[in-house]
Design a protein around this motif. Structure first.
Motif, short mmCIF file in Angstrom:
data_model
loop_
_atom_site.label_atom_id
_atom_site.label_comp_id
_atom_site.label_asym_id
_atom_site.label_seq_id
_atom_site.Cartn_x
_atom_site.Cartn_y
_atom_site.Cartn_z
N ASN A 69 0.79 -1.28 0.00
CA ASN A 69 0.05 -0.01 0.06
C ASN A 69 0.79 1.50 -0.06
O ASN A 69 0.66 2.23 0.69
CB ASN A 69 -0.96 0.04 1.28
N TYR A 71 1.90 4.67 -0.28
CA TYR A 71 0.91 5.87 -0.47
C TYR A 71 0.93 6.35 -1.56
O TYR A 71 -0.07 7.17 -1.84
CB TYR A 71 1.21 6.63 0.66
N GLY A 74 -0.47 4.46 -7.80
CA GLY A 74 -1.95 4.34 -8.13
C GLY A 74 -2.33 2.58 -8.16
O GLY A 74 -3.63 2.45 -8.10
N ARG A 76 -1.57 0.70 -5.67
CA ARG A 76 -1.59 0.00 -4.17
C ARG A 76 -2.82 -0.82 -3.94
O ARG A 76 -3.93 -0.38 -4.45
CB ARG A 76 -1.36 1.16 -3.14
N ASN A 79 -6.43 0.80 -3.40
CA ASN A 79 -7.14 1.55 -4.24
C ASN A 79 -8.21 0.84 -5.14
O ASN A 79 -7.88 -0.01 -6.05
CB ASN A 79 -6.24 2.07 -5.47
N ARG A 80 -9.54 0.87 -4.53
CA ARG A 80 -10.63 0.15 -5.12
C ARG A 80 -10.87 0.45 -6.50
O ARG A 80 -11.47 -0.38 -7.06
CB ARG A 80 -11.83 0.33 -4.28
N ASN A 81 -10.31 1.72 -7.01
CA ASN A 81 -11.02 2.01 -8.47
C ASN A 81 -10.06 1.41 -9.39
O ASN A 81 -10.27 1.52 -10.40
CB ASN A 81 -10.58 3.47 -8.57
N ALA A 82 -8.78 0.84 -9.04
CA ALA A 82 -7.91 0.22 -10.00
C ALA A 82 -8.58 -1.15 -10.53
O ALA A 82 -8.98 -1.78 -9.81
CB ALA A 82 -6.42 -0.06 -9.45
N HIS A 239 -0.90 10.72 -8.33
CA HIS A 239 -1.86 9.98 -8.70
C HIS A 239 -3.41 10.33 -8.03
O HIS A 239 -3.29 10.59 -6.78
CB HIS A 239 -1.77 8.28 -8.32
N ASP A 241 -5.91 8.78 -7.09
CA ASP A 241 -6.58 8.14 -6.11
C ASP A 241 -5.69 7.57 -4.90
O ASP A 241 -5.82 6.68 -4.23
CB ASP A 241 -7.19 6.66 -6.51
N THR A 242 -4.71 8.66 -4.59
CA THR A 242 -3.83 8.42 -3.40
C THR A 242 -4.06 9.52 -2.59
O THR A 242 -4.46 10.74 -2.93
CB THR A 242 -2.37 8.18 -3.76
#
Ligand code: 5AD
Ligand code: FES
Length: 348
Positions: A69, A71, A74, A76, A79-82, A239, A241-242
């Motif tokens: 993870n 930080y 992108g 990690r 990141n649920r969106n990856a 990124h 989403d971080t």
């Protein structure tokens, strides 16, 4: 304390400086006289060892699953969106096939720390690549593993390993990574890889959140001590989403200045002009070559997955086929005054 020019001259003479001297020198990264002095020496050294050759490494991003993870990254785990993907062994081999046709003699298998690829699976993949392409070098970039795993990969035929240390300062490392990760473990991996006979690559992001000149000085001192065959540096790029989404990106000028300094500290190092540098500046990779870099790493991953291997925003080359990237880079390299070559490009 010497002034900037005198520090630059001392670096050129001694191939190293003290912590305080590095800090003073780094403060001068926008002083064009010093930038030019160091870039000229860096280019002189790279020509002495490598002529005007630029080596090329075909990057195959084979999984974006990751159990870690970090930080800044992108892909990690958190990141649920990856949108996650893995390449099959056949897909990986066909990336190599295409790369080989284009002239690549080094393949870099890079991925997140993905438990699906057990040691047995990795050994199988490494063996098939090395059997099919015995004249090619194989580089792994799959994170922290046990000494036993590294040994098995090496015995299966892996030649090189990239594992950026990310920052050589403990406190800064903890700012960039969750508690489950430690700088000590990372450094230990690097020393183990060297011991096992891998051509080893370390490196760090330039301008990552919280980074100071002092931290960079520590990176330079660590690199001098480790003596890796390769060093990868590129600007930090946020990124979306971080937790670092709103931080500013690292400086292109500082990255170029550091490429020159690293070339002088480790004259024979293999030093890529990275994709992150090309993302921050359309001429970034050319400028990198003119600052002392001697490697480029075009993407060989299937175009359908490229957007998904999103470590940072706005990554370049996500729409181009491998052949287009080879052609594009070859033109860029020529324009910068160098030649893109097909050699394996081992460290001298
Ligand atoms: N910006 C720039 N580089 C990054 N990396 C990971 N995330 C980012 C980011 N946001 C780099 C790390 C890692 C390498 C594969 O990519 O240094 O080691
Ligand atoms: Fe990929 Fe230029 S290197 S398009």
């Amino acid at each position: 304390m010497l002034n900037g020019i005198h520090l630059a001259e001392k670096l050129i003479r001694n191939h190293e400086l003290s912590m305080d001297e590095y800090v003073k020198l780094l403060e001068q990264y926008q002083n064009q006289d010093i930038v030019k002095l160091l870039a000229d020496e860096a280019v002189r050294l790279r020509k002495q060892y490598y002529g005007d050759k630029v080596y090329t490494r075909g990057l195959i991003e084979f999984t974006n699953y990751c159990k870690n993870n970090c930080y800044y990254c992108g892909i990690r785990a958190g990141n649920r969106n990856a949108v996650r993907y893995r390449l099959t062994e056949e897909e990986i081999l066909s990336c190599c096939e295409e790369g080989y046709r284009l002239g690549f003699h080094t393949f870099v298998l890079q991925g997140g720390e993905d438990p699906y690829y057990t040691d047995d699976r990795m050994v199988e993949i490494i063996r098939s690549i090395k059997t099919r392409f015995p004249d090619c070098a194989l580089t792994l970039s799959i994170g922290e593993k046990s000494e036993e795993s590294y040994r098995r990969f090496r015995e299966a035929g892996a030649d090189r390993y990239l594992l950026r240390h990310e920052t050589a300062n403990d406190e800064h490392y903890r700012k960039l990574h969750p508690e489950s990760m430690s700088l000590a473990a990372r450094k230990q991996c690097l020393y183990t890889l060297k011991k096992l006979g891998y051509q080893t690559g370390a490196g760090f992001m330039v301008g990552s959140p919280g980074q100071t000149y002092h931290h960079i000085a520590e990176d330079l001192i660590f690199l001098k001590d480790l003596k890796p065959q390769m060093v990868g540096i590129g600007p930090f790029i946020p990124h979306h989403d971080t937790i670092f989404a709103k931080e500013s990106a690292g400086s292109v000028e500082m990255t170029l200045f550091l490429l020159s300094i690293i070339r002088i500290i480790l004259p024979q190092v293999l030093l890529p002009a990275t994709t992150a540098l090309g993302t921050m500046d359309p001429q970034g990779r050319e400028k990198g070559l003119q600052a002392g870099a001697n490697v480029v790493m075009p993407n060989l991953s299937p175009v359908k997955n490229r957007k998904q291997y999103e470590l940072y925003d706005n990554k370049i080359c996500i729409g181009e086929e491998a052949a287009q990237c080879w052609g594009c880079l070859s033109a860029r390299v020529e324009k910068a005054g160098y030649h893109l070559v097909s050699d394996r490009g081992d460290a001298v």
